[in-house]
Motif scaffolding. Structure first.
Motif, PDB file in Angstrom:
ATOM      1  N   ALA A 197      36.765 -54.765 -20.393  1.00  0.00           N
ATOM      2  CA  ALA A 197      35.583 -54.672 -19.525  1.00  0.00           C
ATOM      3  C   ALA A 197      35.449 -53.258 -18.967  1.00  0.00           C
ATOM      4  CB  ALA A 197      35.688 -55.695 -18.397  1.00  0.00           C
ATOM      5  N   GLU A 198      36.562 -52.685 -18.495  1.00  0.00           N
ATOM      6  CA  GLU A 198      36.458 -51.329 -17.924  1.00  0.00           C
ATOM      7  C   GLU A 198      36.161 -50.284 -19.002  1.00  0.00           C
ATOM      8  OE1 GLU A 198      40.666 -51.588 -16.607  1.00  0.00           O
ATOM      9  OE2 GLU A 198      40.834 -49.468 -17.153  1.00  0.00           O
ATOM     10  N   VAL A 199      36.691 -50.512 -20.212  1.00  0.00           N
ATOM     11  CA  VAL A 199      36.414 -49.576 -21.313  1.00  0.00           C
ATOM     12  C   VAL A 199      34.921 -49.592 -21.639  1.00  0.00           C
ATOM     13  CG1 VAL A 199      36.687 -49.310 -23.823  1.00  0.00           C
ATOM     14  CG2 VAL A 199      38.698 -49.637 -22.393  1.00  0.00           C
ATOM     15  N   LEU A 200      34.332 -50.781 -21.656  1.00  0.00           N
ATOM     16  CA  LEU A 200      32.920 -50.891 -22.030  1.00  0.00           C
ATOM     17  C   LEU A 200      32.019 -50.218 -20.998  1.00  0.00           C
ATOM     18  CD1 LEU A 200      32.799 -54.504 -23.521  1.00  0.00           C
ATOM     19  CD2 LEU A 200      32.693 -52.333 -24.749  1.00  0.00           C
ATOM     20  N   MET A 201      32.411 -50.360 -19.708  1.00  0.00           N
ATOM     21  CA  MET A 201      31.623 -49.690 -18.658  1.00  0.00           C
ATOM     22  C   MET A 201      31.701 -48.176 -18.807  1.00  0.00           C
ATOM     23  SD  MET A 201      32.230 -51.991 -15.314  1.00  0.00           S
ATOM     24  CE  MET A 201      32.445 -50.629 -14.195  1.00  0.00           C
ATOM     25  N   ALA A 202      32.915 -47.676 -19.044  1.00  0.00           N
ATOM     26  CA  ALA A 202      33.097 -46.222 -19.202  1.00  0.00           C
ATOM     27  C   ALA A 202      32.338 -45.728 -20.433  1.00  0.00           C
ATOM     28  CB  ALA A 202      34.586 -45.898 -19.327  1.00  0.00           C
ATOM     29  N   LYS A 203      32.364 -46.547 -21.499  1.00  0.00           N
ATOM     30  CA  LYS A 203      31.673 -46.139 -22.732  1.00  0.00           C
ATOM     31  C   LYS A 203      30.159 -46.089 -22.524  1.00  0.00           C
ATOM     32  CE  LYS A 203      31.308 -48.881 -26.345  1.00  0.00           C
ATOM     33  NZ  LYS A 203      31.737 -49.734 -27.428  1.00  0.00           N
ATOM     34  N   LYS A 204      29.651 -47.050 -21.756  1.00  0.00           N
ATOM     35  CA  LYS A 204      28.201 -47.075 -21.514  1.00  0.00           C
ATOM     36  C   LYS A 204      27.774 -45.798 -20.777  1.00  0.00           C
ATOM     37  CE  LYS A 204      24.371 -49.757 -19.700  1.00  0.00           C
ATOM     38  NZ  LYS A 204      23.661 -48.498 -19.509  1.00  0.00           N
ATOM     39  N   ARG A 205      28.566 -45.444 -19.767  1.00  0.00           N
ATOM     40  CA  ARG A 205      28.245 -44.242 -18.986  1.00  0.00           C
ATOM     41  C   ARG A 205      28.277 -42.993 -19.892  1.00  0.00           C
ATOM     42  NH1 ARG A 205      31.833 -41.229 -15.621  1.00  0.00           N
ATOM     43  NH2 ARG A 205      30.489 -39.691 -14.644  1.00  0.00           N
TER      44      ARG A 205
END
Ligand code: F6P
Length: 507
Positions: free
Chosen positions: A100-108
């Motif tokens: 979940a945290e990886v996906l948020m960072a990737k989106k940014r």
């Protein structure tokens, strides 16, 4: 020692005989995974050898270690970290920790890349970083260079000032974006190049320019802030992403800027497909496992000190350099995870160059030199250029090289000339990509990453630290101070002392 658990080489027939005895050898030893064909039939093994190698892998608990990696256990024991680059390319519904945290960072990260591309205010991108913070993204950008990009990308890794100087001469500070990529944000080469580039920028545009023109890709928020970079321009990643495995994290920003978010996603999806295959396939069908155990066979039974990678696609020239770091920094060590010294030879030296250039430089030694050097041939079935005849010639050469290595030329075939005898029995693997797109490239890189993991487990190594690079860094500090301030070194050897004197009296 590993080889005592394996059949002796003398029990394995020659490649000539293996092929003559079994017309189905290609079918038995080749696999199509993620659309890539991996042909292991020209490795000098039988099914019996392979079974023994896979038994050895099981005995070394490869399956348990693999599960531990995907579960996020602390398998990098010396640095007390998990090893989770696989999380960077996992999908939303994956059970891998931290997704979940990886996906948020990737989106940014990808939003930033797309906004920057749409904005159009930059023409040049300086990508400053070294080792894992340089080789991966630089390699991918080159491998996909048939795609259009709105930018001139300049990769600056070496502390040799001529590299930065050369790049700055081509850039206008007003339209240049500077990416500073460093996991630690302390690496001397990167910080020197970053400071020099920042002062070039502020000299032309004033102090405020750092905020708009500089971006940091790092895990070290404090050092990034101290450098003067706006936190909005920092893209962090976690310390469980090893430097040489970090192109999938924010370190991959040059890729997303060069070709767009969709291409970056495609690259990740290829790696994810290989991760899924590695995680779930039986060992005897598992590409990274087969690559790994065959490498162990070549290293520990055939006693091959070197492994060569020959891409028959010029765009993959930097693939060799990238894998050189992934492999040699991971398994270039003889002290095992448990602190004992390995009684087997461990990681091989990796080198390579694209074919056909390599045929006109070092292939002589690989065909007829005194060491057996296994080769990975990598080709692409469909080219991304209109010159079909050249593509046919390129791939014909690749196949001819692997035939010459495997089957050689006897004295009678050489019409009695001993200089033209080729021993044969020189093993190779041939890897055929459908074409060099981001998906296939992602899968190929991931296959090599996992191969290195497999070999590390068989040799009992921690493949995720790199203590061997530290001593040189420590010794460079006082020498650098002596050189920069024209001082002599208090304690050193006579060679270094005299070389310093020669250097300080510039001609
Ligand atoms: O060469 C040693 C090393 O630590 C590599 O493992 C790493 O990829 C490289 O230096 C760069 O480190 P950083 O990303 O922290 O600048």
């Amino acid at each position: 020692m590993l080889h005592t658990h394996l059949p002796p080489l003398s029990s394995v027939p020659s490649l000539r005989d293996l092929f003559a005895q079994n017309p189905k050898r290609f079918d038995e030893f080749s696999h199509n995974v993620c659309g890539i064909v991996f042909d292991f039939s020209k490795q000098r093994v039988t099914q019996k050898t392979l079974t023994a190698l896979l038994d050895l892998a099981r005995a070394q608990q490869l399956e348990e270690w693999r599960a531990s990696m995907f579960a996020g256990d602390i398998i990098n024991t010396s640095e007390k970290r998990a090893v989770l680059h696989v999380a960077c390319r996992a999908s939303e519904n994956s059970a891998i920790p931290h997704v979940a945290e990886v996906l948020m960072a990737k989106k940014r990260l990808l939003d930033f890349a797309e906004k920057t591309r749409a904005n159009g205010s930059f023409k040049d991108i300086l990508c400053i970083g070294i080792g894992g913070s340089d080789l991966g993204p630089r390699m991918v950008v080159k491998a996909l260079s048939h795609l259009k990009t709105p930018y001139n990308l300049h990769f600056i890794s070496n502390v040799d000032g001529s590299v930065l100087h050369g790049a700055l001469q081509k850039c206008d500070p007003k339209t240049t974006l500077i990416l500073i990529a460093s996991k630690t944000f302390t690496t001397v080469e990167t910080m020197m190049n970053a400071r020099a580039a920042a002062s070039w920028l502020t000299h032309a545009l004033g102090e405020d320019a750092i905020k708009k023109h500089c971006v940091a890709l790092s895990t070290n928020e404090k050092a990034v802030t101290d450098f003067g970079i706006d936190p909005a321009q920092m893209f962090p990643f976690a310390d469980w992403v090893g430097g040489r495995y970090s192109l999938w994290s924010s370190i991959g920003l040059p890729i997303a800027l060069a070709y767009g978010a969709d291409i970056f996603e495609e690259l990740l999806s290829g790696a994810r497909a290989m991760d899924d295959h590695f995680r779930a396939s039986p060992l005897d069908q598992n590409i990274p496992v087969l690559m790994g155990v065959l490498g162990v066979w070549n290293r520990n039974v055939l006693n091959c000190p070197t492994h060569v990678i020959l891409p028959y696609d010029d765009r993959l020239s930097l693939f060799v350099k990238h894998i050189q770091q992934v492999d040699m920094e991971s398994n270039g060590k003889i002290v095992r995870r448990d602190g004992t010294v390995a009684d087997d030879k461990t990681g091989p030296q990796i080198f390579g160059e694209p074919g056909t250039d390599s045929q006109h430089s070092f292939m002589q030694l690989i065909h007829q030199g005194s060491d057996i050097i296994p080769v990975d041939f990598i080709g692409c079935r469909t080219p991304d250029h209109p010159f079909d005849d050249q593509h046919a010639e390129l791939l014909a050469n690749m196949l001819a090289q692997s035939r010459a290595l495997a089957f050689g030329q006897t004295l009678s075939e050489a019409q009695g000339d001993p200089a033209r005898v080729f021993s044969g029995d020189r093993p190779s693997t041939t890897i055929l990509l459908p074409r060099l797109n981001a998906h296939a490239l992602g899968a190929l890189i991931a296959a090599y990453e996992h191969k290195v993991f497999v070999q590390g487990i068989l040799w009992g190594l921690n493949s995720f630290d790199q203590p061997g690079v530290e001593l040189g860094k420590i010794l460079a500090k006082p020498i650098s101070q002596a050189l920069q301030n024209n001082l002599s070194l208090a304690e050193t050897d006579s060679s270094t002392e005299n070389l310093l004197k020669v250097i300080t009296t510039r001609p």
